[in-house]
Enzyme design. Sequence first.
Site, PDB file in Angstrom:
ATOM      1  CB  SER A 198      -0.977  -0.031   1.172  1.00 17.54           C
ATOM      2  OG  SER A 198      -2.013   0.888   0.981  1.00 17.54           O
ATOM      3  CG  ASP A 251      -7.387  -2.795  -2.770  1.00 15.10           C
ATOM      4  OD1 ASP A 251      -8.024  -2.000  -2.054  1.00 15.10           O
ATOM      5  OD2 ASP A 251      -6.152  -2.909  -2.719  1.00 15.10           O
ATOM      6  CG  HIS A 283      -5.930  -2.401   0.799  1.00 16.12           C
ATOM      7  ND1 HIS A 283      -5.473  -1.933  -0.406  1.00 16.12           N
ATOM      8  CD2 HIS A 283      -5.125  -1.842   1.735  1.00 16.12           C
ATOM      9  CE1 HIS A 283      -4.462  -1.123  -0.215  1.00 16.12           C
ATOM     10  NE2 HIS A 283      -4.221  -1.057   1.078  1.00 16.12           N
TER      11      HIS A 283
END
Length: 303
Positions: A198, A251, A283
């Site tokens: 991320s 996601d 995610h």
Amino acid sequence: MFRSVSRSAISTSRCVFLSGLFTRVLISSAVSSQKTVQPFSSSSTSSSSPFLASIIGSSLSSRLLCSLGGPPSDEEDSTGMSRIANGDPAVVRARGQHKGTIIFLHGLGDQGTGWADAFSTEARHDNIKAICPHSAERSVTLNMGMRMPAWYDLFGLDATAREDADGIQAAAQYVHHLIDEEINAGIPADHIAVGGFSMGGALAIYAGLTYPKKLGAIVGLSSFFLQRQKFPGSYTANNATPIFLGHGSQDFLVPLQIGQMSEGLIKQFNPNVEMHVYRGMQHSSCSEEMRDLKTFLSNHIAK
């Protein structure tokens, strides 16, 4: 099996959940409908959603890693950012001959310990050392100024959101320092990979592409392309470095379209990008992704 980044809390279901921001699998359908993914543009401003920020903030509560942000410290006032790292990184040493090193950066609200666990188990390679640093806490604008572990500030989650250029650059310099330390210890630059999840993956992509020596590989999991207006520019050392991008098809925090657009933009100056999409993954990370990453690293930094 899907899992979140830190793996510090294990569910009895198929999913492993972590309460850190950008590692959280628990996203309601309301979040996915809150924003429409926008194409990348050169715009530097975006209004963040208070609703989205409040949901993100609540995902951190069980880890007690954030507190309401007050006035910035003197250090933050003078530099625009506090310390980059929080103590020494978690390190997984090679069991056999040390042929390569990966430096892996966690996501927002997390620390490096969970990823060190991954590199000591399913992503373990006997000839690869893993360095998983911990970010210091800072105030995060997107999360209503709450303090939490973060590599730089975040102003929004969409493709046109303002970016913390100074914070990103300061964090990249820290990553470059970690690379330099490995080189000084005898590991060639082309046997070193930088990666992350991320926001950590976004930083790894930026730090890798801006490093002045050719690296062995760059990895971005569930991530995005930062400071894209700067590239390729004068950064040429890693314009052929192999890049691994992994993303979940479901996601809702960093939608797959953002990952795919990042892939396309990077391929404009570096064709050696491989995109792996994991069906049903949100995610988070999963065993298949870890196996693919292990193979990728074995091929590029452990020979």
